[in-house]
Design an enzyme around this catalytic site. Structure first.
Site, short mmCIF file in Angstrom:
data_model
loop_
_atom_site.label_atom_id
_atom_site.label_comp_id
_atom_site.label_asym_id
_atom_site.label_seq_id
_atom_site.Cartn_x
_atom_site.Cartn_y
_atom_site.Cartn_z
N ASP A 49 -16.52 -4.69 72.89
CA ASP A 49 -17.37 -5.40 73.87
C ASP A 49 -16.54 -5.78 75.10
OD1 ASP A 49 -15.90 -7.41 72.70
OD2 ASP A 49 -17.60 -8.73 72.29
N LYS A 118 -17.78 -3.83 64.05
CA LYS A 118 -16.80 -4.93 64.01
C LYS A 118 -17.52 -6.20 64.47
CE LYS A 118 -13.27 -5.38 67.16
NZ LYS A 118 -13.62 -6.67 67.82
N GLU A 186 -5.98 -10.97 66.42
CA GLU A 186 -5.73 -11.05 67.87
C GLU A 186 -5.00 -12.35 68.21
OE1 GLU A 186 -8.97 -10.03 70.48
OE2 GLU A 186 -7.90 -10.74 72.25
#
Ligand code: KIV
Length: 277
Positions: A49, A118, A186
């Site tokens: 995204d 995801k 992340e």
């Protein structure tokens, strides 16, 4: 098996089986030509995204819609032969309930041909991950910094330092226990990424995490030096395409103004006169 030796795209279970082996290679893609360039080098390609910020000029990923993800997913699928495609579920498409998540994930899988979706979130998304997996939708988790939650996280900060450390570990375990086949870590401290990698039986895919993760991912426009609005510390630029693009466009504009483009080899002659019988 290495990405270059493969004849067909791996399934989520093949990616899962790469845990602890040769590191898993992944980049994002949003278009067919980029997907074609990545295909032979990547084990999976993510239609992230991040497309909202990188291609559509949005200030964050929050404005990305299902229609955008489906459109870019279809474009990327046309460029892939031997890498698996994972498509991000956009903000607002899965958080409300497992049922809503299923409807949107099924649309992504059905319309794009993705191998998996995801979604962002740890402990609080575990029920939804389990619901999707039980109904035939492979899920990749995403924990640590989850950009769809920047407004509650207080920005793009490193996650899992000090007090949050146990929470990020619990998120990894919850996502894994719920049935995700891999998890993106992340912007978490290196030692925590290594601990999570050792603790969970599914591959960890690092972005701003650790070289010890089971794989790595970057936003392709970041590593190509094509997106230059800002550069996160975890990005290594392998190219300077924005500079090359700027130079090429300036050279074209100069040629047009000097009437040196088009040159004789770019224009067409009149039709040759027909020979008389
Ligand atoms: O949207 C995205 O590009 C991502 C990653 C880079 C992990 O989620």
């Amino acid at each position: 098996m290495s990405a270059t030796a493969r004849k067909t795209a791996p399934m989520p279970d093949d990616i899962k089986a790469m845990k602890g082996g040769t590191p898993i290679v992944s980049l994002t893609a949003y278009t067919t030509p980029t997907a074609e360039a990545l295909d032979e080098h990547c084990d999976f390609v993510l239609v992230g995204d991040s497309v909202g910020m990188v291609l559509h000029g949005l200030p964050s990923t929050l404005g990305v819609s299902m229609d955008m993800m489906v459109m870019h997913g279809k474009a990327v699928a046309r460029g892939l032969k031997t890498a698996m495609m994972v498509v991000d579920m956009p903000f607002g498409s899965y958080e409300e309930s497992p049922e809503r998540a299923f409807r949107n994930a099924a649309r992504i899988m059905g319309e794009t041909g993705a191998g998996a979706v995801k979604l962002e979130g740890g402990v609080h998304m575990a029920e939804t991950i389990g619901f999707l997996v039980a109904r035939g939708i492979p899920v990749m988790g995403h924990i640590g910094l989850t950009p769809q939650s920047i407004n509650t996280l207080g920005g793009y900060k490193v996650q899992g330092r000090d007090a949050q450390r146990a929470q990020v570990m619990a998120d990894a375990e919850a996502v894994s226990n719920a049935g995700a086949f891999a998890v993106v870590l992340e912007k978490v401290p290196q030692t925590l990424a290594d601990e999570i990698t050792a603790a969970v039986p599914i591959p960890t895919i690092g972005i701003g995490a650790s070289a010890g993760c089971d794989g790595q991912i970057l936003v392709v426009d970041d590593m190509l030096g094509l997106f230059t609005a800002f550069k996160p510390k975890f990005v290594k630029r392998y190219g300077a395409l924005a500079e090359d693009m700027e130079k090429a466009i300036a050279a074209y504009a100069k040629d047009v103004r000097a009437r040196s483009f088009p040159a004789p080899e770019h224009v067409f002659a009149d039709a040759a006169p027909k020979a008389k019988a």
